[in-house]
Scaffold this active site. Sequence first.
Site, PDB file in Angstrom:
ATOM      1  N   SER A 552      -2.181   5.408  -6.086  1.00 34.12           N
ATOM      2  CA  SER A 552      -3.089   6.452  -5.617  1.00 34.12           C
ATOM      3  C   SER A 552      -4.114   6.752  -6.714  1.00 34.12           C
ATOM      4  O   SER A 552      -4.881   5.867  -7.076  1.00 34.12           O
ATOM      5  CB  SER A 552      -2.295   7.690  -5.205  1.00 34.12           C
ATOM      6  OG  SER A 552      -3.077   8.558  -4.432  1.00 34.12           O
ATOM      7  N   HIS A 671       0.932   5.660   2.716  1.00 35.73           N
ATOM      8  CA  HIS A 671       0.575   5.868   1.319  1.00 35.73           C
ATOM      9  C   HIS A 671       1.773   5.625   0.401  1.00 35.73           C
ATOM     10  O   HIS A 671       1.615   5.262  -0.758  1.00 35.73           O
ATOM     11  CB  HIS A 671       0.030   7.285   1.132  1.00 35.73           C
ATOM     12  CG  HIS A 671      -0.728   7.479  -0.131  1.00 35.73           C
ATOM     13  ND1 HIS A 671      -1.842   6.720  -0.458  1.00 35.73           N
ATOM     14  CD2 HIS A 671      -0.548   8.327  -1.170  1.00 35.73           C
ATOM     15  CE1 HIS A 671      -2.298   7.109  -1.635  1.00 35.73           C
ATOM     16  NE2 HIS A 671      -1.528   8.078  -2.089  1.00 35.73           N
TER      17      HIS A 671
END
Length: 701
Positions: A552, A671
Amino acid sequence: MNKSLSLVSALVLAPMLSMAQWKYPETAKVNQVDNYHGTQVADPYRWLEDDRSAETAQWVKAQNTLTFDYLEKIPYRNALKKRIEQVFNYQKLSAPSRKGEWFYFYKNNGLQNQSVLYRQKGLNGAPEVVLDPNQLSPDGTTRLQSFVISKDGKYAAYTLSKGGSDWQDGYVMDLTTKTNLSEKIEWIKVSTISWQGNGFYYSRYPKPEGSALAAKNENHQVWFHRVGTSQSDDQLVYQDLKNLQRFHYLQVTEDEKFAILIVSDRGKGKEGNALFYKKAGQESFQPIIAEVDKFSYSVIDNIGDEFLIETNENAQNSKILRFNPANKSWKVVIPEKAEPLQGARTAGGKLFLSYLKDVTTRVYVHSMDGKLENEVKLPGLGTCSGFGGNADDKFVFYTFTSFTFPPTIYRYDIATKKSTVFTKPELSFDPSAFETKQIFYISKDGTKVPMFITYKKGLQLNSQNPTLLYAYGGFNVSSLPAFSATLIPFLEQGGVYALANIRGGAEYGEKWHEAGMKLKKQNVFDDFIAAGEYLIAQKYCDNQHLALRGGSNGGLLVGAVINQRPDLCKVAFPQVGVMDMLRYHKFTIGWNWSPEYGNSDDATDFKNLYQYSPLHNIKSVAYPATMVTTADHDDRVVPAHSFKYTAELQAKAGAVSSNPLLIRVDVNSGHGASNTAKSIEQTADIYAFLFYNMGFVPKKL
């Protein structure tokens, strides 16, 4: 995709291939040029932003074919996966939470894709299944995101996500029969669930137009749902059509006397939030903090008609205040300390505060008026979480862990101030065979930065140890010491794992965060580079045995660092990274990151972003062996970031780099890995790719 038979043969024999043997999938270019404050910026892979197009799907398929063909030729890949499964296959429990006579907890028997929610009457009752998410999808990728029980214990509102998406669907369960009622609530995102009376509050967006996984999310609303009704009957509680990029959450105090509304405006680059309250029976909200600014405020609990509030207003390490709505007065309950306040919870009429001291937890118990009563003696230096509960609780639970200390649940008796082990995992390996030390190294500007280094006891400092350096460095998030069984197979092979607590996080409070955000983002990259240089200087590894990993914001970190220092490491893993710093705010809730990064709509921010954006600073030089990872259901950092970055990396560096430059796109995942199996598969591929490209052959697995 086209790949010669000679390439297949060569992959079996050696990881170091000349690029004459590589043929990356063809990636079409379009004539897209954007003008940013007078600077022309080409974006030839703009078409890869369309996650629904057949062309994008074909590109992903070709890239995955190349990557998985490569991984399948690594002879010990499957053995690594099996060893990871072996060490991960132990029972995992969450700390219990009490609702009336029932204790609720999560349990995973070992390799279950999702943890199962159980309950039992009393601490000695027989456990019974409340909800098993593993039964909700064939591949185990439907996840239970929240499960919130009404005050009377009769109902629970819970939310599920599918395939790793951040979108959630809501349901209501009758806890007497453990069956669902008929209602279903859609388009929940960035939401709390909070009961009041015969219903609950939740936050949602309007149904998105276009791609649900990539469309920009705006107009965050708070709704109230009454049990037994359809979503079409829900009551709109709050929205702000003049500020579409605001977040709105609502939480209800334990006694259900007050509803607390939190409003943040990160779309306009503001770090803080406004705060409002509404007494039960009242129609309108009253302000505690009327305007969104740079300070944050959160209600910990209410004491009668007054509120305990944690804030960083003129206190970078945070403090606790008491607010009286009747006369608008404020009183300091817990002043700011030298260490950052990590968490504040109440239970049993006490206030439990946890602080970070050099990235390890300290916990203190205070009376509700702020008087210090005692420190909770923890098992050692590590990370502690928990302590929250009900006002009438006699004891609470907490979990303690560190790199070599598996998560262990303790029961803390409030009256006697004593902790006892409630449950600890039974492992098939000995974590005491490994050790961790914390060191402090010096970054480029002279800043002292902490780093944890974990390895097998007896490690020789010969510069030849495969070393994996991880960091995050952003969003006021602390990277804390914690146990991970999936690290064990790497450490068993003589691997070294290093966690650098670089600036941008919360390890030393807001000051540490501010030193790594917006125009100071280069400090984050410098800290990470200095961590790698320290490991090399101290002979843990050399640059041929160092790998960088981050996800991320950490994926952005890795991408930026290998652009600036491609010579620093042998292997790199930019995972689900924010790679296009000029357009990140145009997808889903990316605009929410503007306070952290700045925004290319601003001329000063654009100049700063453009000079480090991973996508826009790739060079035609030799890069480390790189495996980008992303997933098709990532609607937080959309996979287009990784797609465009990989295309540019292969086009520019692929012509001169002998190392593989690949992308691994997971399917039906988001994610983070959407289930246990996918997490293990990805970890095995990362270790296999790392060892193979370092020329390291694992010992017997």
